[in-house]
Design a protein around this motif. Structure first.
Motif, PDB file in Angstrom:
ATOM      1  N   PRO A  17       1.000  -1.192  -0.062  1.00 40.82           N
ATOM      2  CA  PRO A  17       0.078   0.034   0.094  1.00 40.82           C
ATOM      3  C   PRO A  17       0.465   1.412   0.059  1.00 40.82           C
ATOM      4  CG  PRO A  17      -0.817  -1.619   1.776  1.00 40.82           C
ATOM      5  CD  PRO A  17       0.346  -2.125   1.249  1.00 40.82           C
ATOM      6  N   GLU A  18       2.003   1.217   0.399  1.00 44.10           N
ATOM      7  CA  GLU A  18       2.987   2.279   0.195  1.00 44.10           C
ATOM      8  C   GLU A  18       3.565   2.814  -0.880  1.00 44.10           C
ATOM      9  OE1 GLU A  18       5.482  -0.978   0.785  1.00 44.10           O
ATOM     10  OE2 GLU A  18       3.775  -0.521   1.865  1.00 44.10           O
ATOM     11  N   VAL A  19       3.394   1.965  -1.950  1.00 45.51           N
ATOM     12  CA  VAL A  19       3.801   2.235  -3.153  1.00 45.51           C
ATOM     13  C   VAL A  19       3.305   3.351  -3.961  1.00 45.51           C
ATOM     14  CG1 VAL A  19       4.498  -0.242  -3.442  1.00 45.51           C
ATOM     15  CG2 VAL A  19       2.154   0.818  -4.703  1.00 45.51           C
ATOM     16  N   HIS A  20       4.114   3.964  -4.975  1.00 50.07           N
ATOM     17  CA  HIS A  20       3.649   4.967  -5.902  1.00 50.07           C
ATOM     18  C   HIS A  20       2.919   4.192  -6.931  1.00 50.07           C
ATOM     19  CE1 HIS A  20       6.511   7.436  -3.310  1.00 50.07           C
ATOM     20  NE2 HIS A  20       5.904   8.440  -3.927  1.00 50.07           N
ATOM     21  N   VAL A  21       1.883   5.237  -7.397  1.00 48.65           N
ATOM     22  CA  VAL A  21       1.220   4.968  -8.680  1.00 48.65           C
ATOM     23  C   VAL A  21       1.493   6.159  -9.597  1.00 48.65           C
ATOM     24  CG1 VAL A  21      -0.327   3.226  -7.730  1.00 48.65           C
ATOM     25  CG2 VAL A  21      -0.787   5.778  -7.702  1.00 48.65           C
ATOM     26  N   ARG A  22       1.295   5.750 -10.901  1.00 54.30           N
ATOM     27  CA  ARG A  22       1.277   6.874 -11.952  1.00 54.30           C
ATOM     28  C   ARG A  22      -0.210   7.179 -12.366  1.00 54.30           C
ATOM     29  NH1 ARG A  22       5.534   6.481 -16.634  1.00 54.30           N
ATOM     30  NH2 ARG A  22       6.749   7.345 -14.645  1.00 54.30           N
ATOM     31  N   ILE A  23      -0.177   8.697 -12.366  1.00 51.52           N
ATOM     32  CA  ILE A  23      -1.402   9.035 -12.477  1.00 51.52           C
ATOM     33  C   ILE A  23      -1.293   9.873 -13.808  1.00 51.52           C
ATOM     34  CG2 ILE A  23      -2.253   9.481 -10.289  1.00 51.52           C
ATOM     35  CD1 ILE A  23      -1.570  12.213 -10.060  1.00 51.52           C
ATOM     36  N   TYR A  24      -2.523  10.087 -14.535  1.00 48.45           N
ATOM     37  CA  TYR A  24      -2.575  10.572 -15.893  1.00 48.45           C
ATOM     38  C   TYR A  24      -3.581  11.949 -15.978  1.00 48.45           C
ATOM     39  CZ  TYR A  24       0.104   6.700 -17.341  1.00 48.45           C
ATOM     40  OH  TYR A  24       1.149   5.512 -17.469  1.00 48.45           O
ATOM     41  N   ARG A  25      -3.503  12.941 -16.446  1.00 52.72           N
ATOM     42  CA  ARG A  25      -4.299  13.742 -16.871  1.00 52.72           C
ATOM     43  C   ARG A  25      -4.232  14.357 -18.360  1.00 52.72           C
ATOM     44  NH1 ARG A  25      -8.481  16.754 -14.763  1.00 52.72           N
ATOM     45  NH2 ARG A  25      -8.460  19.103 -15.026  1.00 52.72           N
ATOM     46  N   ALA A  26      -5.089  14.469 -18.773  1.00 52.99           N
ATOM     47  CA  ALA A  26      -5.152  15.170 -20.121  1.00 52.99           C
ATOM     48  C   ALA A  26      -5.696  16.559 -20.079  1.00 52.99           C
ATOM     49  CB  ALA A  26      -6.160  14.539 -21.277  1.00 52.99           C
TER      50      ALA A  26
END
Length: 140
Positions: free
Chosen positions: A57-66
């Protein structure tokens, strides 16, 4: 010239479940067949990121936005996604690829990504605003 409407962030009511919490309660079958469990469509990149969070749960995720070229930011409360392909859908302005918006992305702590638990493609960013993000062509 005003910009076309940006994807708006979900209203805050109900958007309080962090993705580590969501990933914890989702069973393996929900990851394999999310539509059958009321989560709507969900692409492989999103499922991969959710599984990664479930295991750590402490990991990073990649988020995207246009968004329109040159803005290069993701603000607290903005609509985001965990899928480049899903962001690409919002980047398309019309039938001309030259009119498409770029996509920005960032790696953030998973706990800063909120969901209402109903749609695995749409999220709300709850971390500190991010600026200076580089534009990436939607089709690349």
């Amino acid at each position: 010239m005003p910009y076309p409407t940006l994807p708006f962030p979900p209203r805050s009511e109900g958007w309080t479940l962090t993705i580590p919490e969501l990933a914890e309660v989702m069973g393996e079958e929900a990851f394999n067949n999310p539509r059958d469990h009321g989560y709507g469509e969900c692409d492989p990149e999103t499922r991969h990121q959710l599984r990664k969070v479930r295991d750590a749960p402490e990991v990073h995720v990649r988020i995207y936005r246009a968004l329109p070229a040159g803005l290069g930011e993701i603000n607290t409360g903005d609509w985001i996604t965990l899928s480049r392909d899903y962001a690409r859908q919002y980047a398309m302005r019309d039938d001309e690829a030259a009119h498409d918006w770029p996509i920005v992305f960032a790696d953030v702590e998973a706990r800063t990504v909120l969901t209402d638990g109903k749609d695995l493609d749409q999220y709300r960013y709850a971390g500190a605003s991010l600026s200076g993000l580089r534009d990436h062509a939607a089709g690349a």
